[in-house]
Design an enzyme around this catalytic site. Structure first.
Site, PDB file in Angstrom:
ATOM      1  N   ASP A  55       8.839  -3.362  13.066  1.00 43.58           N
ATOM      2  CA  ASP A  55       8.205  -2.534  12.047  1.00 43.58           C
ATOM      3  C   ASP A  55       7.115  -1.712  12.725  1.00 43.58           C
ATOM      4  OD1 ASP A  55       7.601  -1.263   9.736  1.00 43.58           O
ATOM      5  OD2 ASP A  55       7.265  -3.055   8.532  1.00 43.58           O
TER       6      ASP A  55
HETATM    7  C1  BGC Z   1       6.972  -0.271   6.592  1.00 43.76           C
HETATM    8  C2  BGC Z   1       8.464  -0.160   6.713  1.00 43.76           C
HETATM    9  C3  BGC Z   1       8.863   1.266   6.994  1.00 43.76           C
HETATM   10  C4  BGC Z   1       8.157   1.720   8.232  1.00 43.76           C
HETATM   11  C5  BGC Z   1       8.531   3.120   8.678  1.00 43.76           C
HETATM   12  C6  BGC Z   1       6.240   0.413   7.718  1.00 43.76           C
HETATM   13  O1  BGC Z   1       4.890   0.522   7.458  1.00 43.76           O
HETATM   14  O2  BGC Z   1       6.603  -1.623   6.528  1.00 43.76           O
HETATM   15  O3  BGC Z   1       9.068  -0.629   5.548  1.00 43.76           O
HETATM   16  O4  BGC Z   1      10.254   1.357   7.101  1.00 43.76           O
HETATM   17  O5  BGC Z   1       6.755   1.695   8.011  1.00 43.76           O
HETATM   18  O6  BGC Z   1       8.037   4.068   7.819  1.00 43.76           O
END
Ligand code: BGC
Length: 753
Positions: free
Chosen positions: A263
């Site tokens: 993530d």
């Molecule tokens: C979130 C994810 C997301 C990623 C990319 C993160 O902060 O937890 O769900 O896909 O950002 O935007």
């Protein structure tokens, strides 16, 4: 490219090139605008390193994508194209109801259609991968991200999750109009302690495997091409450094062979978690855990080559990651056509086209949950039967009357101002009997919420707005208040200790309902709310979640009875915040309470509040009524481990049992019921939940019509993680419940022998 060509390419790549494939940054490194969905760290890259980056996140602009791809292919030493990834969560430009609402539809086919439309729109923009579906099981409404999940139930989430994967990917991600899906957040992110965003997760092995892994497994089985690690710690190890989780469970046990991405900045955050001393150690831990792509940091880029050269990280770990990434690029067809479907002209015909908007309008009412409808306040009685075609004066008020923000977070429409508001749609009906008032303030959509009151009006202006609404409410026959959480009160980083509507809205509801008892509350929310006071004041309560592009029209379709609200809750609504986490599939305990009349003292639960949900999982009304016959079973005994014994077994056990009810529409309108089937395992080597959803069916009947609704029960449905850690069933007595919601008593029993 053939598999051999791909392998040859891998062998020819330099170590730096290979590591570059394992890095994902934002188009900002190319000086381009993009959506930033996390903390924007300082990334200073040399030209040389920039040329090696394997993927980007955060743009869905076909021109930007084509331009960057052209440069990237030219500069990458082996002309390897980039992957473009984006959070296409509730749709791309045509925005659909949030995932929690999709859960409430109990309609995987509809969910699949919405995902395939999202894939059409996103792929035309040049996107290759969407960071969806989010399949974290959610049982604590305080957590802001419950809106992104289908809900609290493993089986329902699994069915919706696999449908979304099919919708995005189709049979083959390389086909036009398809994108690769990425299940997230692996694993257990939906259970942060106290519902606090980014906090620790404590789950027993039993709960984790029986409940939390189910939907992720369904997405893996559906062929999901990517997975994302979660931010949280599980068994005291953050997911992005968790070898047991990523290698042993996800790849080994669950059979996932796609690309695993961290993530956002989660690799570097291993330092803050206190598991890595610096970025170099963070990179080492993550690659050892099996994280193929480092999202939004340069931990891999800056450290992996040296870690390999010094012998601290075997090059084979890098190779296996890059092999998976190249395979995905190849399956998307990027080596032949690096732009895939990206087409700036085509998007004009695809984005928000009539057919997609039609689907958005049709899907939303399936997700709306009617929580209360005293004296049939809904649908609005447009025709009073006096020949005038109507006559009732209706006041429409509340902060959502003029809002374009009818969608949930993780939606990035290019033109939010073009999303029709409720007032615009009401005015199109051109009915002179409608009155309008703002009623109270709400902060603009883009405001970052801190502790300020959620109103853009001063206290004095708020009083004036409420007074004005009350004057009109006194004249009106019915009042519809469009209320709800601010769009930024749910989503990432939006956990709350209060599950109530903003106070200025409660004040509006209190005052208006005092002058007009026919007050209907339409609620925009991304989470279960505490609604006791709202339901004491409003005669009808309709929960519309965050319905999307055609939300206004869909709401009017339902309010005026052109269609009915046919969703049922996929998350329990609590009586008070103190009940969270809350879910129906709990344990009975050694000192149970079975009904509200049982004593509270020294029994499971609280002394000051009932134990059960205010609105249970599966609950919701429509515009008609249904009755259920008792449950009938085709056999009293089900054959256990060896179904071949069925029929020949001396006990007469069957290979499968059909449990059925006859459903009758006893009302005066055609309507849809979601028939729900739950099972209870009365005794086990470990404690079993009071019941678990195992089947459901949306059934539409005409007034007076009856239909038999069968569910087939077979032994695999009865399996769970047993005391010895194996997955299987145990002989004994089972109850089958079939009814309207998770509280139904309509049941029959059978034995597994
Ligand atoms: C979130 C994810 C997301 C990623 C990319 C993160 O902060 O937890 O769900 O896909 O950002 O935007």
């Amino acid at each position: 490219m053939t598999a051999q060509d791909l392998e040859k390419l891998l062998q020819e790549m330099s170590l730096e090139e290979k590591v570059g494939q394992m890095v994902q940054l934002s188009p900002a490194v190319y000086g381009k605008d993009s959506v930033i969905t996390g903390p924007a760290g300082e990334v200073a890259l040399t030209e040389e390193k920039t040329a090696l980056i394997g993927s980007l996140l955060g743009t869905g602009d076909p021109e930007v994508i084509r331009r960057i791809q052209k440069e990237a292919v030219a500069r990458q030493p082996h002309h390897i194209p980039m992957l473009f990834m984006l959070d296409v969560i509730n749709g791309d430009q045509t925005i659909f109801p949030i995932n929690l609402a999709l859960g409430c539809s109990f309609d995987p086919d509809m969910a699949e259609r919405t995902a395939s439309i999202a894939a059409r729109e996103a792929s035309a923009a040049g996107v290759h991968v969407t960071f969806a579906p989010m399949l974290d099981l959610v049982r604590d409404a305080r957590w802001g991200r419950v809106m992104e999940s289908p809900g609290e139930d493993p089986t329902l989430n699994a069915r919706i999750g696999e449908a979304l994967v099919h919708g995005f990917q189709g049979e083959n991600v390389g086909e036009p109009g398809r994108v690769a899906a990425c299940l997230k957040h692996f694993a257990g992110y939906g259970a942060p302690e106290g519902g606090r965003e980014y906090d620790n997760v404590e789950l027993s092995e039993q709960t984790f495997r029986n409940d939390y892994l189910t939907a992720y497994q369904a997405a893996v089985d559906a062929g999901c091409r990517m997975a994302m690690t979660s931010f949280n710690t599980l068994n005291r190890v953050p997911s992005s450094a968790n070898r047991v989780l990523c290698r042993q469970i996800l790849r080994g046990e669950m059979g996932f062979d796609g690309v695993l991405i961290s993530d956002y900045a989660a690799v570097e955050e291993l330092i803050s978690h206190g598991i890595a001393a610096d970025r170099r150690e963070a990179a080492k831990l993550a690659v050892e855990a099996g994280v193929d792509i480092d999202m939004m940091t340069t931990c891999y880029l800056d450290n992996l080559p040296d870690l390999v050269r010094s012998g601290e990280v075997p090059e084979a770990l890098v190779d296996e990651a890059v092999r998976r990434i190249l395979r995905l690029k190849n399956d998307l067809g990027l080596f032949e056509n690096p732009y895939k479907d990206a087409d700036a002209a085509a998007v004009q015909n695809v984005w928000c086209c009539d057919a997609f908007r039609k689907e958005a309008r049709a899907s939303a009412p399936e997700t709306f949950v009617l929580l209360k409808n005293k004296e049939n306040l809904l649908p609005l009685d447009v025709d009073t039967g006096d020949g005038s075609g109507g006559g009732e004066k209706i006041l429409f008020a509340g902060p959502y009357l003029d809002s374009h923000a009818l969608y949930g977070s993780w939606s990035f429409p290019n033109h939010p101002e073009e999303i029709p508001t409720l007032r615009e749609r009401l005015e199109q009906r051109g009915d002179g009997r409608f009155l309008y008032a703002r009623g109270c303030g709400m902060l603009p959509d883009k405001t970052v919420l801190t502790d300020h009151p959620l109103s853009d009006l001063t206290p004095a202006q708020n009083v004036e707005a409420v007074d004005a609404a009350c004057r009109l409410a006194a004249e009106a026959d019915r009042v519809v208040l469009f209320l709800g959480e601010h769009i930024r009160q749910t989503g990432e980083g939006a956990s709350r200790t209060s599950l109530r509507l903003p106070e200025p809205q409660m004040e509006l509801l209190r005052r208006v309902s005092a002058v007009n008892r026919n007050t209907i509350a339409v609620l925009f929310t991304g989470r279960p709310l505490v609604l006791r006071e709202v339901e004491q004041l409003a005669g009808a309560v309709l929960c519309v979640w965050r319905p999307g592009t055609e939300g206004a029209q869909a709401i009017l379709d339902v309010l005026f009875g052109e269609t009915e609200p046919s969703g049922r809750l996929s998350m329990s609504f609590p009586r008070a915040e103190g009940q969270e986490p809350l879910y129906y599939s709990r344990f009975q305990g050694g000192r149970p309470r079975f009904s509200a009349s049982d004593p509270k003292a020294y029994r499971i639960g609280y002394i000051d509040e009932d134990y059960w949900a205010y609105h249970a999982f599966g609950a919701g009304e429509g515009y008609t009524r249904f009755s259920y016959s008792p449950v009938s079973l085709s056999a009293a005994k089900l054959c256990g481990a060896d179904p071949d014994r069925a029929g020949t077994d001396a006990s007469g056990a069957a290979a499968q049992i059909t449990a059925a009810v006859t459903l009758t529409n006893t009302g005066r309108r055609r309507g849809t019921e979601i028939v729900q089937m739950y099972l209870r395992d009365r005794t086990g080597s470990v404690v079993r939940p009071v019941r678990e959803l195992k089947g459901f069916r949306r059934v539409t009947l005409d007034p007076g019509e009856s239909r038999e609704i069968p569910f087939v029960i077979a032994e695999p449905m009865l399996r769970f993680i047993r005391l010895d850690g194996t997955f299987g069933s145990e002989p004994g007595l089972f109850d089958v419940y079939i009814g309207h919601d998770s509280t139904t008593d309509n049941s029959a029993a059978f034995a597994l022998v």
